[in-house]
Design a protein around this motif. Structure first.
Motif, PDB file in Angstrom:
ATOM      1  N   ALA A 556       0.833  -1.207   0.000  1.00 11.28           N
ATOM      2  CA  ALA A 556       0.000   0.000   0.000  1.00 11.28           C
ATOM      3  C   ALA A 556       0.868   1.256   0.000  1.00 11.28           C
ATOM      4  CB  ALA A 556      -0.924  -0.011   1.222  1.00 11.28           C
ATOM      5  N   ARG A 557       1.966   1.247   0.761  1.00  5.88           N
ATOM      6  CA  ARG A 557       2.867   2.405   0.790  1.00  5.88           C
ATOM      7  C   ARG A 557       3.505   2.630  -0.579  1.00  5.88           C
ATOM      8  NH1 ARG A 557       7.359   2.045   4.983  1.00  5.88           N
ATOM      9  NH2 ARG A 557       7.712   4.169   4.207  1.00  5.88           N
ATOM     10  N   ILE A 558       3.903   1.532  -1.227  1.00  7.97           N
ATOM     11  CA  ILE A 558       4.519   1.634  -2.550  1.00  7.97           C
ATOM     12  C   ILE A 558       3.537   2.241  -3.548  1.00  7.97           C
ATOM     13  CG2 ILE A 558       5.362   0.260  -4.507  1.00  7.97           C
ATOM     14  CD1 ILE A 558       6.639  -1.634  -2.423  1.00  7.97           C
ATOM     15  N   ALA A 559       2.274   1.786  -3.493  1.00 11.88           N
ATOM     16  CA  ALA A 559       1.254   2.329  -4.399  1.00 11.88           C
ATOM     17  C   ALA A 559       1.045   3.822  -4.148  1.00 11.88           C
ATOM     18  CB  ALA A 559      -0.057   1.568  -4.218  1.00 11.88           C
ATOM     19  N   ALA A 560       1.060   4.241  -2.866  1.00  7.57           N
ATOM     20  CA  ALA A 560       0.877   5.657  -2.539  1.00  7.57           C
ATOM     21  C   ALA A 560       2.042   6.491  -3.062  1.00  7.57           C
ATOM     22  CB  ALA A 560       0.738   5.827  -1.025  1.00  7.57           C
ATOM     23  N   PHE A 561       3.261   5.971  -2.899  1.00  4.18           N
ATOM     24  CA  PHE A 561       4.433   6.682  -3.417  1.00  4.18           C
ATOM     25  C   PHE A 561       4.370   6.804  -4.938  1.00  4.18           C
ATOM     26  CE2 PHE A 561       6.909   5.246   0.513  1.00  4.18           C
ATOM     27  CZ  PHE A 561       6.832   6.489   1.104  1.00  4.18           C
ATOM     28  N   GLU A 562       3.934   5.731  -5.615  1.00  7.89           N
ATOM     29  CA  GLU A 562       3.847   5.757  -7.073  1.00  7.89           C
ATOM     30  C   GLU A 562       2.839   6.797  -7.541  1.00  7.89           C
ATOM     31  OE1 GLU A 562       2.925   1.684  -7.859  1.00  7.89           O
ATOM     32  OE2 GLU A 562       5.026   1.114  -8.212  1.00  7.89           O
ATOM     33  N   ALA A 563       1.694   6.870  -6.847  1.00  8.20           N
ATOM     34  CA  ALA A 563       0.665   7.845  -7.214  1.00  8.20           C
ATOM     35  C   ALA A 563       1.160   9.279  -7.006  1.00  8.20           C
ATOM     36  CB  ALA A 563      -0.603   7.596  -6.394  1.00  8.20           C
ATOM     37  N   GLU A 564       1.864   9.510  -5.875  1.00 10.96           N
ATOM     38  CA  GLU A 564       2.383  10.836  -5.591  1.00 10.96           C
ATOM     39  C   GLU A 564       3.460  11.225  -6.601  1.00 10.96           C
ATOM     40  OE1 GLU A 564       2.912  14.492  -3.464  1.00 10.96           O
ATOM     41  OE2 GLU A 564       1.299  13.052  -3.797  1.00 10.96           O
ATOM     42  N   ALA A 565       4.331  10.276  -6.970  1.00  2.08           N
ATOM     43  CA  ALA A 565       5.365  10.560  -7.963  1.00  2.08           C
ATOM     44  C   ALA A 565       4.747  10.902  -9.312  1.00  2.08           C
ATOM     45  CB  ALA A 565       6.308   9.364  -8.102  1.00  2.08           C
ATOM     46  N   ALA A 566       3.686  10.184  -9.692  1.00  2.00           N
ATOM     47  CA  ALA A 566       3.010  10.468 -10.965  1.00  2.00           C
ATOM     48  C   ALA A 566       2.378  11.861 -10.948  1.00  2.00           C
ATOM     49  CB  ALA A 566       1.952   9.409 -11.241  1.00  2.00           C
ATOM     50  N   ARG A 567       1.770  12.243  -9.804  1.00  2.00           N
ATOM     51  CA  ARG A 567       1.153  13.573  -9.692  1.00  2.00           C
ATOM     52  C   ARG A 567       2.193  14.676  -9.846  1.00  2.00           C
ATOM     53  NH1 ARG A 567       0.526  17.588  -6.319  1.00  2.00           N
ATOM     54  NH2 ARG A 567       1.812  16.607  -4.712  1.00  2.00           N
ATOM     55  N   ALA A 593      12.054  14.180  -6.010  1.00  2.00           N
ATOM     56  CA  ALA A 593      13.267  13.427  -5.694  1.00  2.00           C
ATOM     57  C   ALA A 593      13.115  12.673  -4.377  1.00  2.00           C
ATOM     58  CB  ALA A 593      14.466  14.371  -5.624  1.00  2.00           C
ATOM     59  N   ARG A 594      12.488  13.337  -3.369  1.00  2.00           N
ATOM     60  CA  ARG A 594      12.285  12.675  -2.073  1.00  2.00           C
ATOM     61  C   ARG A 594      11.346  11.486  -2.207  1.00  2.00           C
ATOM     62  NH1 ARG A 594       8.656  12.133   1.649  1.00  2.00           N
ATOM     63  NH2 ARG A 594       7.147  13.423   0.506  1.00  2.00           N
ATOM     64  N   VAL A 595      10.248  11.662  -2.937  1.00  2.00           N
ATOM     65  CA  VAL A 595       9.263  10.580  -3.100  1.00  2.00           C
ATOM     66  C   VAL A 595       9.885   9.403  -3.855  1.00  2.00           C
ATOM     67  CG1 VAL A 595       7.091   9.967  -4.227  1.00  2.00           C
ATOM     68  CG2 VAL A 595       7.268  12.105  -2.941  1.00  2.00           C
ATOM     69  N   GLN A 596      10.637   9.692  -4.903  1.00  2.00           N
ATOM     70  CA  GLN A 596      11.271   8.609  -5.666  1.00  2.00           C
ATOM     71  C   GLN A 596      12.275   7.838  -4.811  1.00  2.00           C
ATOM     72  OE1 GLN A 596      12.771  10.905  -8.984  1.00  2.00           O
ATOM     73  NE2 GLN A 596      11.060  10.310 -10.310  1.00  2.00           N
ATOM     74  N   ALA A 597      13.020   8.542  -3.939  1.00  2.00           N
ATOM     75  CA  ALA A 597      13.971   7.864  -3.050  1.00  2.00           C
ATOM     76  C   ALA A 597      13.234   6.972  -2.056  1.00  2.00           C
ATOM     77  CB  ALA A 597      14.813   8.901  -2.307  1.00  2.00           C
ATOM     78  N   GLU A 598      12.121   7.453  -1.487  1.00  2.00           N
ATOM     79  CA  GLU A 598      11.350   6.642  -0.541  1.00  2.00           C
ATOM     80  C   GLU A 598      10.695   5.458  -1.251  1.00  2.00           C
ATOM     81  OE1 GLU A 598       8.730   8.669   2.037  1.00  2.00           O
ATOM     82  OE2 GLU A 598      10.175  10.181   2.661  1.00  2.00           O
ATOM     83  N   LEU A 599      10.253   5.679  -2.491  1.00  2.00           N
ATOM     84  CA  LEU A 599       9.668   4.589  -3.276  1.00  2.00           C
ATOM     85  C   LEU A 599      10.707   3.493  -3.518  1.00  2.00           C
ATOM     86  CD1 LEU A 599       7.519   3.276  -5.089  1.00  2.00           C
ATOM     87  CD2 LEU A 599       8.281   4.773  -6.950  1.00  2.00           C
TER      88      LEU A 599
END
Length: 617
Positions: A556-567, A593-599
């Motif tokens: 679920a966290r990975i999906a949230a990070f992916e959605a935020e990175a796409a936005r 950059a922060r979201v991609q690193a956490e993803l």
């Protein structure tokens, strides 16, 4: 103690009329971690011997602090003249030391002190030599290829021991991971001269390449200047005035400078002779087992090797790696189970011991079999001198006996012989021993592009990561498990636990001793069994509550990070964002950059936990 423990200044040494070292400097202060690097034959080992006071240079100064305790580890330790390993190690103690220090050092490397030197395996002799230099708690350690003949647990133990040591260390090694872990400075010996970088080995290759590029630029400028001066001397200007004596003299100096310059040594060129394509299946083992003296070395192993695979076999000495190679190639039969070999296999075996090299044989005869002066590679005949050049041998070395070669040069010769033979299956038993880093790079590229199949035994972790498509590792009681990827991938799938020697629960100490030959190949010997260098306790056999919870919530966290990175990526794609809102553009870029690193971190964590779960299942 003084800030300077050891110093070499302006060292020069000539062998047989050829300058080996022309201007080498080396300074060692307390606590320093230096790695000494350079091509095979560049004089690294000789410079280390000069630092140890064992070789006198032709010119230059050596200073050693009178109170400093300096210990030198050679590539091949000489244990002759000692009744036991304890006598050998005790002989290296300081006059004020007690004999029990030698006993403690031997226990730390897994030896009792009662071993007879003549009966030691290569790995045991190496550990005895390490105990000898570590026992007196020296101020300076000079280590020449300390990881040679050591298995992975022993290498990792040595890394931790040296990292915790208060001694200053100068080390020569071909093991990249070992150098990256230990070094804080690099001394590069190149064409007789040393250059120093005050950063760890991880940054050395980029620094070295920049220096070589700058040198080539300067050489090109000098060449062009010579051309201009030469044109002036023979041009129309000479008809109008007398020659300028000063410019003529300068031209002479330029030509002398070019003539005297030792150009950068070329690169090794590796090419494997191809045989006809093998069948799609190379080898298939079905529930095979092999025991020695009541100790299971292989138990109930089923494995399939397909064309194009690069299968690495890892584990401590004595685990049975070379036995597995012999089983998979049909050199020895299993006690039970079946081995099926593929069709049209043409095998070349690279032996770690190089026992088949006659020291009196010349390089030319070793490569051609003494039948001609031609080497045939992929159906094309080449003169042996041309082929030798690919492996950085000089034409005048063609008639030199093998006994005069350095360890690295012998390694290159073994490679040259093996790669000249047509093959579609390469068996490599410790191929990295004594090879310099540049040759290792090219060997890795060759194996990656090799059209056939590779079975590999190695203790070089970086080499395994770059070459292997899967790793076969022991899991105790003769069990072996195959892991996808290289050595680092295997560690992740095992929860960070490296393969270590595990005594069979069904065999006593006597059986284990009888099985000591289990890791010796049918045609050539292995490095010998490990004797218990301190290891890491086995990991738990089930996931912890925290790991289970992470495994359930990470998707679920990975999906949230992916959605935020796409936005954020969609926002940044707006053409007018930067001009309309520069601050907002910068903030969005930093946030992406922060979201991609956490993803990426979340994905890595999930992959590791999932691999561990599958392994436990």
């Amino acid at each position: 103690m003084a800030a300077l423990l050891l110093s070499l200044k302006g060292i020069a040494l000539t062998f047989g009329g050829t300058p080996l070292i022309t201007g080498a400097d080396l300074t060692v202060a307390p606590g320093e971690r230096l790695c000494l690097v350079g091509r095979n034959g560049s004089g690294k080992s000789t410079l280390l011997k000069i630092a140890a006071g064992l070789v006198l240079p032709d010119d230059g100064e050596r200073f050693a602090h009178p109170e400093a305790v300096i210990r030198y580890l050679p590539q091949d330790a000489d244990l002759t003249g000692f009744a036991t390993t304890l006598d050998y190690v005790a002989a290296g103690l300081k006059p004020t030391d007690e004999r029990y220090q030698a006993e403690i050092a031997l226990a730390e490397v897994g030896l009792t002190g009662n071993e007879e030197p003549l009966r030691l395996s290569g790995g045991e002799a190496r550990r005895a030599a390490l105990a000898r230099v570590l026992a007196p708690r020296p101020d300076v350690l000079l280590l020449d290829e300390p990881t040679n003949h050591l298995d992975l647990p022993a290498i990792e133990w040595l890394e931790k021991t040296l990292s915790a040591s208060r001694a200053a260390i100068v080390v020569i090694s071909h093991d990249r991971r070992f150098l990256e872990t230990l070094s804080r400075s690099v001394v590069w010996l190149d064409r007789g001269v040393t250059r120093r970088m005050e950063r760890g080995f991880g940054e050395f290759e980029g620094w070295r390449d920049r220096l070589i590029e700058e040198e080539e630029t300067e050489r090109h400028k000098l060449d062009r200047k010579i051309v201009r001066e030469d044109q002036w001397m023979h041009g129309g200007i000479s008809a109008r005035r007398k020659r300028n004596v000063r410019r003529v003299a300068e031209l002479g100096k330029l030509r002398a400078e070019v003539k005297a310059r030792r150009h950068h040594v070329g690169e090794v060129r590796l090419e494997a002779a191809d045989a006809e394509v093998s069948g799609k299946l190379v080898a298939e083992a079905h529930r095979i087992a092999k025991s020695f003296g009541g100790r299971p070395v292989v138990a109930d192993l089923s494995l399939r090797v397909m064309r194009g695979d690069r299968l690495a076999i890892v584990g401590p000495n004595g685990a049975g790696k070379t036995t597995l190679l012999n089983l998979l190639t049909g050199a020895i039969p299993p006690d039970s189970g079946t081995i099926r070999l593929g069709t049209n296999l043409v095998t070349v075996y690279l032996d770690q011991r190089r026992d088949d090299l006659d020291p009196e044989m010349t390089l030319s005869d070793a490569l051609t079999g003494g039948r001609s002066d031609q080497v045939v590679i992929n159906g094309k005949a080449r003169h042996v001198a041309s082929y030798m050049k690919d492996f950085l041998f000089l034409a005048e070395q063609a008639r030199s006996p093998i006994r005069v070669l350095s360890g690295g040069e012998r390694g290159r010769l073994v490679l040259a012989r093996a790669l000249a033979k047509p093959s579609n299956l390469l068996i490599l038993d410790e191929p990295t021993n004594d090879l310099d880093l540049e040759t290792l790079d090219l060997l890795q590229e060759l194996l990656t592009d090799y059209a056939g199949t590779v079975l590999l035994v190695s203790h070089d972790r970086d080499f395994l990561d770059r070459v292997a498509t899967s790793v076969l590792a022991p899991d105790g009681d003769g069990r072996w498990i195959e892991y996808a990827g290289g050595y680092t991938d295997m560690l992740a799938q095992r929860g960070g636990e490296a393969p270590r020697k595990v005594e069979s629960r069904g065999a006593g100490k006597g059986d284990a001793a009888k099985a000591a030959g289990a890791d010796k190949p049918a045609a050539s010997g292995g490095a010998g069994p490990s004797a218990g260098v301190p290891g890491v306790p086995a990991a738990g056999r089930k996931l912890s509550f925290k790991e289970k919870h992470a495994l359930e919530t990470l998707p679920a966290r990975i999906a949230a990070f992916e959605a935020e990175a796409a936005r954020l990526a969609e926002k940044l794609a707006r053409a007018d964002l930067y001009t309309a809102d520069p601050g907002g553009f910068a903030a969005a870029t930093a946030e992406l950059a922060r979201v991609q690193a956490e993803l990426a971190a979340a994905e890595d964590q999930w992959l590791e936990l999932e691999a561990k779960r599958e392994g436990l299942a």
